[in-house]
Design a protein around this motif. Structure first.
Motif, PDB file in Angstrom:
ATOM      1  N   TYR A  39       0.108   7.380  -8.665  1.00 24.23           N
ATOM      2  CA  TYR A  39       1.487   7.414  -8.169  1.00 24.23           C
ATOM      3  C   TYR A  39       2.509   6.763  -9.103  1.00 24.23           C
ATOM      4  CZ  TYR A  39      -1.283   8.259  -3.971  1.00 24.23           C
ATOM      5  OH  TYR A  39      -2.195   8.756  -3.069  1.00 24.23           O
ATOM      6  N   ARG A  92       0.840  -1.187   0.000  1.00 25.42           N
ATOM      7  CA  ARG A  92       0.000   0.000   0.000  1.00 25.42           C
ATOM      8  C   ARG A  92       0.878   1.240   0.000  1.00 25.42           C
ATOM      9  NH1 ARG A  92      -4.941   0.197  -1.978  1.00 25.42           N
ATOM     10  NH2 ARG A  92      -6.527  -0.857  -0.784  1.00 25.42           N
ATOM     11  N   ASP A 137       2.964   3.655  -9.681  1.00 28.88           N
ATOM     12  CA  ASP A 137       3.532   2.521  -8.957  1.00 28.88           C
ATOM     13  C   ASP A 137       3.592   1.321  -9.896  1.00 28.88           C
ATOM     14  OD1 ASP A 137       4.290   0.544  -7.239  1.00 28.88           O
ATOM     15  OD2 ASP A 137       2.415   0.515  -6.102  1.00 28.88           O
ATOM     16  N   ASP A 177      -3.207   3.129  -7.689  1.00 23.41           N
ATOM     17  CA  ASP A 177      -1.815   3.443  -7.360  1.00 23.41           C
ATOM     18  C   ASP A 177      -0.963   3.650  -8.608  1.00 23.41           C
ATOM     19  OD1 ASP A 177      -2.455   3.298  -4.728  1.00 23.41           O
ATOM     20  OD2 ASP A 177      -1.449   1.392  -4.319  1.00 23.41           O
TER      21      ASP A 177
END
Length: 503
Positions: free
Chosen positions: A191, A3, A193, A187
């Motif tokens: 972000y 996470r 990710d 994510d």
């Protein structure tokens, strides 16, 4: 399960993808991010024709995705593994919902694979690998997240995104499928990710474009704006029709013009019964012309100056010379050269007609109905055998290029039992496989329990990174994000989304 957390009392800098992710996601704690690609059937039709016109010229011009550079191809690092968030699960491939798996082992390429084509923020035409996958409306494609989002430029989704199953050298045997909506993990969307470097894209029904098309006559302005195939033809008209065109356009002739007879019709001034004609030219052409009794020489009444209104002055486009005299009068001076032609020959007048070639587009039907769709699996244990498919094309970091990207390749083996990461994209939870495929293969499916006789299996990963594990400057391992319960959440949202037809 990893996470990404926002530091207490702190803020995360918003990138281009962050803004897009926040705008397209209902809540920050949702696993699913959704972004539009082609927002209408008309838009999708134009995108399909962009790739198909001129016998697939744009498809042929595209090159492999190049997200990873030489410095990114590094040795994988052990990062400790993952914790399963739910029980293992799977969704059967199209046509295999109630059937048992075959044990026949022949190496056959799946019908579901192909290339996704797109235009990045630099205007470059690029492609990745991808596959059709099971969904409620048989309209879903699985690929890598970086083959949908322009993470390199920190911007939004790729432009003109399409999937072409069975692609080969500009040909789309089952049609071109334009992306409608891209579903990714929050994510990745926000972000970047790369532990969530996967995407599920709904596509419209396929489009088959008729390269011949029909010609439609349009105005010059419409012709100039049209970006597809177009043509212009000269048609001979009478002097009266030409003059009417000139008068209609206020002295300008964007669609009509006169030109002298062909050179073989020009004769000298002493030719029996020769006819002298005058041709208006610019001041510069006139100044450069010779004098005397010869073709192309200055005419005896070389110039004519006329007084015009201010509006006529501003509207005039030449070739005469414009001037405002000392008294404020608006004048246009016309310059003439002289030519002799055969008496039987007169000046010919032409009008140009402008045409756009409208390509005929046919509905090719739903993706899954045409090529089938792979199943989907999540939370599967590592150490299991998978077959990976893709279209590798990039050279190895050492410069040696073994692939062309023309035909699909495959790798087979067991995934690593321990998840691995790469410093290049701060990856912590990837699954690795010994395989030498290079870029162009990114986005290609990792198929679990693949039946080579049925050419079906379960997508349990997509190629994300390329790695040099033994340090010899050549790719020898590839990796995929681990497909867990959150991946299944993203997949289920995409698999339940309708797209519809283009034509």
């Amino acid at each position: 399960m990893k996470r990404i957390l926002i530091p207490a009392g702190g803020a995360i800098l918003a990138t281009g993808l962050l803004a897009a992710g926040l705008a397209g996601t209902a809540a920050a704690d949702s696993d699913v991010a959704k972004d539009n690609l082609a927002t209408s059937a008309a838009n999708a039709k134009a995108i399909a024709e962009f790739w198909a016109e001129n016998n697939g010229a744009a498809l042929k011009a595209a090159t492999e995705s190049n997200v990873w550079d030489k410095s990114d191809v590094a040795k994988l690092q052990s990062k400790g593994g993952y914790s399963s968030d739910t029980k293992p699960g799977s969704t059967a491939p199209i046509g295999e919902e109630k059937k048992t798996s075959s044990k026949v082992q022949n190496v056959n390429m799946p019908k579901t694979i192909g290339k996704v084509f797109f235009v990045n923020s630099k205007g470059e035409k690029k492609w990745c690998s991808a596959t059709s996958i099971q969904s409620q409306y048989r309209n879903l494609v699985a690929t890598a997240g970086h083959c949908v989002y322009d993470t390199g430029a920190n911007t939004d989704v790729m432009g003109k995104w399409v999937f072409v199953p069975g692609y080969y050298q500009g040909k789309a045997p089952w049609g071109i499928y334009v992306g409608k909506q891209a579903f990714t993990h929050y994510d990745f969307d926000v972000y970047e990710d790369y532990d969530r470097d996967y995407a599920f894209v709904t596509v419209y029904n396929g489009v088959k474009v008729d390269g011949g098309g029909k010609a439609k006559q349009v105005s010059k302005a419409e012709w100039d704006k049209y970006t597809g195939i177009k043509d212009a033809k000269d048609q001979e008209i009478s002097q009266a029709e030409y003059q009417k065109c000139v008068d209609y356009n206020g002295g300008e002739t964007p669609d009509c013009w006169a030109k002298a007879s062909d050179l073989e019709d020009l004769v000298g001034p002493d030719y029996p019964n020769a006819t002298k004609v005058l041709k208006e030219v610019s001041k510069e052409q006139f100044d450069a012309a010779p004098t005397g009794k010869k073709n192309g020489a200055k005419a005896e009444q070389a110039t004519v100056t006329e007084f015009v209104t201010e509006s006529q002055y501003k509207a005039y486009k030449g070739p005469g010379y414009q001037k405002i005299d000392a008294k404020g009068n608006f004048t246009i001076t016309h310059y003439f050269l002289k030519y002799w032609v055969k008496k039987s020959t007169s000046v010919k007048y032409f009008k140009t007609s402008f045409f756009i070639i409208e390509t005929g587009s046919l509905d090719a039907g739903r993706l899954g109905d045409n090529v089938g769709g792979q199943g989907f699996a999540w939370n599967q244990p590592t150490g299991k055998a998978v077959r990976v498919f893709g279209y590798p094309a990039a050279p190895h970091p050492d410069g040696n290029k073994n692939y062309t990207g023309v035909t699909p390749k495959w790798c087979y083996g067991n995934t690593t039992k321990k998840l691995v990461g790469s410093a290049a994209k701060k990856i912590e939870e990837h699954v690795a496989l010994k395989c030498a495929m290079t870029e162009g293969a990114d986005g290609g499916p990792w198929l679990y329990k693949y039946s080579n006789s049925k050419r079906l299996g379960y997508v349990n990963g997509v190629t994300s990174t390329f790695n040099d594990q033994d340090g010899n400057g050549r790719v020898d391992y590839i990796s995929s994000p681990y497909f867990d319960g959150e991946t299944n959440t993203v997949y289920k949202a995409a698999a339940a989304s309708w797209s519809g037809k283009v034509v």
